[in-house]
Motif scaffolding. Structure first.
Motif, PDB file in Angstrom:
ATOM      1  N   PHE A  17       0.768  -1.183  -0.192  1.00 21.38           N
ATOM      2  CA  PHE A  17      -0.132   0.014   0.131  1.00 21.38           C
ATOM      3  C   PHE A  17       1.008   1.167   0.146  1.00 21.38           C
ATOM      4  CE2 PHE A  17       1.032  -0.860   4.449  1.00 21.38           C
ATOM      5  CZ  PHE A  17       1.177   0.115   5.099  1.00 21.38           C
ATOM      6  N   ALA A  18       0.272   2.312  -0.216  1.00 24.54           N
ATOM      7  CA  ALA A  18       0.922   3.643  -0.323  1.00 24.54           C
ATOM      8  C   ALA A  18       0.246   4.506   0.755  1.00 24.54           C
ATOM      9  CB  ALA A  18       0.544   4.398  -1.704  1.00 24.54           C
ATOM     10  N   MET A  19       1.395   5.093   1.270  1.00 23.98           N
ATOM     11  CA  MET A  19       1.123   6.130   2.256  1.00 23.98           C
ATOM     12  C   MET A  19       1.956   7.472   2.512  1.00 23.98           C
ATOM     13  SD  MET A  19       0.572   5.560   6.357  1.00 23.98           S
ATOM     14  CE  MET A  19       2.233   4.649   6.728  1.00 23.98           C
ATOM     15  N   PHE A  20       1.362   8.568   2.125  1.00 25.38           N
ATOM     16  CA  PHE A  20       2.067   9.873   1.908  1.00 25.38           C
ATOM     17  C   PHE A  20       2.994   9.751   0.757  1.00 25.38           C
ATOM     18  CE2 PHE A  20       1.006  10.081   6.399  1.00 25.38           C
ATOM     19  CZ  PHE A  20       0.007  11.073   6.436  1.00 25.38           C
ATOM     20  N   GLY A  21       2.826   9.003  -0.159  1.00 23.22           N
ATOM     21  CA  GLY A  21       3.552   8.804  -1.517  1.00 23.22           C
ATOM     22  C   GLY A  21       4.545   7.622  -1.304  1.00 23.22           C
ATOM     23  N   THR A  22       4.944   7.035  -0.182  1.00 22.48           N
ATOM     24  CA  THR A  22       5.807   5.895   0.051  1.00 22.48           C
ATOM     25  C   THR A  22       5.049   4.752  -0.082  1.00 22.48           C
ATOM     26  OG1 THR A  22       7.376   7.270   1.434  1.00 22.48           O
ATOM     27  CG2 THR A  22       7.520   4.731   1.607  1.00 22.48           C
ATOM     28  N   VAL A  23       5.711   3.522  -0.575  1.00 19.17           N
ATOM     29  CA  VAL A  23       5.048   2.381  -0.662  1.00 19.17           C
ATOM     30  C   VAL A  23       5.464   1.417   0.204  1.00 19.17           C
ATOM     31  CG1 VAL A  23       4.675   0.324  -2.169  1.00 19.17           C
ATOM     32  CG2 VAL A  23       4.734   2.408  -3.462  1.00 19.17           C
ATOM     33  N   GLY A  86      -8.758  -1.281   1.887  1.00 14.17           N
ATOM     34  CA  GLY A  86      -8.192  -1.284   0.259  1.00 14.17           C
ATOM     35  C   GLY A  86      -7.561   0.317   0.190  1.00 14.17           C
ATOM     36  N   SER A  87      -7.772   0.929   1.062  1.00 18.82           N
ATOM     37  CA  SER A  87      -7.366   2.387   1.033  1.00 18.82           C
ATOM     38  C   SER A  87      -5.854   2.382   0.580  1.00 18.82           C
ATOM     39  CB  SER A  87      -7.517   3.030   2.074  1.00 18.82           C
ATOM     40  OG  SER A  87      -8.745   3.093   2.787  1.00 18.82           O
ATOM     41  N   ASP A  88      -5.745   3.148  -0.669  1.00 16.92           N
ATOM     42  CA  ASP A  88      -4.353   3.074  -1.080  1.00 16.92           C
ATOM     43  C   ASP A  88      -3.811   1.840  -1.408  1.00 16.92           C
ATOM     44  OD1 ASP A  88      -4.697   5.898  -1.288  1.00 16.92           O
ATOM     45  OD2 ASP A  88      -4.314   6.033   0.963  1.00 16.92           O
ATOM     46  N   ARG A  89      -4.323   0.491  -1.571  1.00 17.30           N
ATOM     47  CA  ARG A  89      -3.663  -0.548  -1.583  1.00 17.30           C
ATOM     48  C   ARG A  89      -3.222  -0.661  -3.131  1.00 17.30           C
ATOM     49  NH1 ARG A  89      -7.793  -5.115  -1.572  1.00 17.30           N
ATOM     50  NH2 ARG A  89      -8.057  -4.356   0.589  1.00 17.30           N
ATOM     51  N   ILE A  90      -2.176  -1.319  -3.465  1.00 14.31           N
ATOM     52  CA  ILE A  90      -1.491  -1.479  -4.511  1.00 14.31           C
ATOM     53  C   ILE A  90      -1.589  -3.031  -5.116  1.00 14.31           C
ATOM     54  CG2 ILE A  90       0.656  -1.324  -5.925  1.00 14.31           C
ATOM     55  CD1 ILE A  90       1.416   0.951  -3.981  1.00 14.31           C
ATOM     56  N   GLU A 127       8.867 -10.576  -2.614  1.00 18.83           N
ATOM     57  CA  GLU A 127       9.090 -11.299  -3.789  1.00 18.83           C
ATOM     58  C   GLU A 127       8.262 -10.839  -5.092  1.00 18.83           C
ATOM     59  OE1 GLU A 127       9.061 -15.236  -3.160  1.00 18.83           O
ATOM     60  OE2 GLU A 127      11.114 -15.255  -1.992  1.00 18.83           O
ATOM     61  N   GLY A 128       8.632 -10.760  -6.192  1.00 20.15           N
ATOM     62  CA  GLY A 128       7.999 -10.545  -7.446  1.00 20.15           C
ATOM     63  C   GLY A 128       7.268  -9.167  -7.626  1.00 20.15           C
ATOM     64  N   LEU A 129       7.611  -7.973  -7.036  1.00 22.36           N
ATOM     65  CA  LEU A 129       6.970  -6.990  -7.250  1.00 22.36           C
ATOM     66  C   LEU A 129       7.720  -6.166  -8.420  1.00 22.36           C
ATOM     67  CD1 LEU A 129       6.333  -5.305  -3.403  1.00 22.36           C
ATOM     68  CD2 LEU A 129       4.731  -6.533  -5.355  1.00 22.36           C
ATOM     69  N   THR A 130       7.168  -5.378  -9.141  1.00 18.97           N
ATOM     70  CA  THR A 130       7.612  -4.711 -10.386  1.00 18.97           C
ATOM     71  C   THR A 130       8.101  -3.215  -9.655  1.00 18.97           C
ATOM     72  OG1 THR A 130       5.370  -3.681 -11.069  1.00 18.97           O
ATOM     73  CG2 THR A 130       6.053  -5.696 -11.818  1.00 18.97           C
ATOM     74  N   PRO A 131       8.733  -2.683 -10.587  1.00 19.41           N
ATOM     75  CA  PRO A 131       9.342  -1.250 -10.229  1.00 19.41           C
ATOM     76  C   PRO A 131       8.222  -0.272 -10.095  1.00 19.41           C
ATOM     77  CG  PRO A 131      10.875  -2.326 -11.859  1.00 19.41           C
ATOM     78  CD  PRO A 131       9.925  -3.203 -11.834  1.00 19.41           C
ATOM     79  N   ASP A 132       7.161  -0.593 -10.994  1.00 16.79           N
ATOM     80  CA  ASP A 132       6.267   0.400 -10.995  1.00 16.79           C
ATOM     81  C   ASP A 132       5.409   0.161  -9.883  1.00 16.79           C
ATOM     82  OD1 ASP A 132       4.313   2.208 -12.236  1.00 16.79           O
ATOM     83  OD2 ASP A 132       2.836   0.839 -12.429  1.00 16.79           O
ATOM     84  N   GLN A 133       5.186  -0.923  -9.199  1.00 18.86           N
ATOM     85  CA  GLN A 133       4.560  -1.148  -7.792  1.00 18.86           C
ATOM     86  C   GLN A 133       5.352  -0.482  -6.824  1.00 18.86           C
ATOM     87  OE1 GLN A 133       4.139  -5.434  -8.354  1.00 18.86           O
ATOM     88  NE2 GLN A 133       2.123  -5.261  -8.057  1.00 18.86           N
ATOM     89  N   LEU A 134       6.470  -0.452  -6.897  1.00 20.87           N
ATOM     90  CA  LEU A 134       7.535   0.251  -5.798  1.00 20.87           C
ATOM     91  C   LEU A 134       7.450   1.508  -5.780  1.00 20.87           C
ATOM     92  CD1 LEU A 134      10.083  -2.770  -5.922  1.00 20.87           C
ATOM     93  CD2 LEU A 134       8.091  -2.692  -4.453  1.00 20.87           C
ATOM     94  N   ALA A 135       7.408   2.098  -6.965  1.00 27.34           N
ATOM     95  CA  ALA A 135       7.866   3.557  -7.241  1.00 27.34           C
ATOM     96  C   ALA A 135       6.924   4.686  -6.283  1.00 27.34           C
ATOM     97  CB  ALA A 135       7.410   3.919  -8.609  1.00 27.34           C
ATOM     98  N   GLU A 136       7.535   5.541  -5.809  1.00 28.89           N
ATOM     99  CA  GLU A 136       6.940   6.799  -5.099  1.00 28.89           C
ATOM    100  C   GLU A 136       5.843   7.227  -5.720  1.00 28.89           C
ATOM    101  OE1 GLU A 136       7.609   9.110  -1.683  1.00 28.89           O
ATOM    102  OE2 GLU A 136       9.127   7.663  -2.444  1.00 28.89           O
ATOM    103  N   ARG A 137       4.774   7.597  -5.097  1.00 32.10           N
ATOM    104  CA  ARG A 137       3.384   8.046  -5.585  1.00 32.10           C
ATOM    105  C   ARG A 137       3.535   9.415  -5.503  1.00 32.10           C
ATOM    106  NH1 ARG A 137       3.825   3.123  -7.114  1.00 32.10           N
ATOM    107  NH2 ARG A 137       1.930   1.742  -7.146  1.00 32.10           N
ATOM    108  N   PRO A 138       2.677  10.115  -6.275  1.00 33.10           N
ATOM    109  CA  PRO A 138       2.309  11.438  -5.901  1.00 33.10           C
ATOM    110  C   PRO A 138       1.375  11.817  -4.839  1.00 33.10           C
ATOM    111  CG  PRO A 138       1.859  10.908  -8.445  1.00 33.10           C
ATOM    112  CD  PRO A 138       2.150   9.624  -7.514  1.00 33.10           C
ATOM    113  N   THR A 139       1.519  12.628  -3.894  1.00 32.60           N
ATOM    114  CA  THR A 139       0.474  12.790  -2.963  1.00 32.60           C
ATOM    115  C   THR A 139       0.585  14.341  -2.728  1.00 32.60           C
ATOM    116  OG1 THR A 139       0.251  12.059  -0.535  1.00 32.60           O
ATOM    117  CG2 THR A 139       2.601  12.574  -1.164  1.00 32.60           C
ATOM    118  N   PHE A 140      -0.645  14.570  -1.976  1.00 28.86           N
ATOM    119  CA  PHE A 140      -1.079  16.109  -1.895  1.00 28.86           C
ATOM    120  C   PHE A 140      -0.588  16.457  -0.242  1.00 28.86           C
ATOM    121  CE2 PHE A 140      -4.553  15.123  -4.758  1.00 28.86           C
ATOM    122  CZ  PHE A 140      -4.272  16.117  -5.500  1.00 28.86           C
TER     123      PHE A 140
END
Length: 143
Positions: A17-23, A86-90, A127-140
């Protein structure tokens, strides 16, 4: 609370999950054969982010006089929110391998909280996560 030089590997249910932009990742660990998942494992998955950021977020979002166990409950509440709501669940996996690196922080709750007796945090890999799943997210928000 204690710092630990012991790493840990496991395979269990994992919520990403993402929180404040971090996964972050949230897994469970069993201390005995009952397999009740009495330990929550939470740590950052975004490359370059260290586990201390999680505690900094808790410190910034909790009341200023919060102790370590209150901060740990805040961390576990955020992970549980992502798992249940499921809030911010990746991603969510029923069974996935993970590794908690040496170092980090362990907190034992006085009573069971969110079905967990302890929270262990540290740098985590899943294991098995893609770079896209791990990338920092934009956040307000920032924490």
């Amino acid at each position: 609370m204690s710092s630990t030089d012991e790493g840990l590997t496991g395979s269990s249910r994992v919520t990403v999950f993402a929180m404040f932009g971090t996964v972050f990742g949230y897994a469970t660990h069993h201390l005995d054969e009952r397999r009740i998942g009495d330990v929550a494992i939470v740590g950052p998955l975004t490359p370059g982010v260290e586990w201390g950021r999680l505690w900094q977020m808790a410190r910034n979002c909790e009341r200023t006089t919060a102790g370590e166990k209150e901060l740990a409950r805040w961390v576990l509440a955020q992970a549980t929110r992502a798992f249940v709501c499921g809030s911010d669940r990746i991603a969510q996996f029923q069974q996935r391998g993970w590794k908690l690196e040496p170092g980090g922080r362990r907190v034992r709750f006085d009573t069971t909280y969110a079905n967990r007796d302890q929270l262990w945090t540290g740098n985590l890999t899943v294991e098995g996560l893609t770079p896209d799943q791990l990338a920092e997210r934009p956040t307000f928000y920032s924490a």
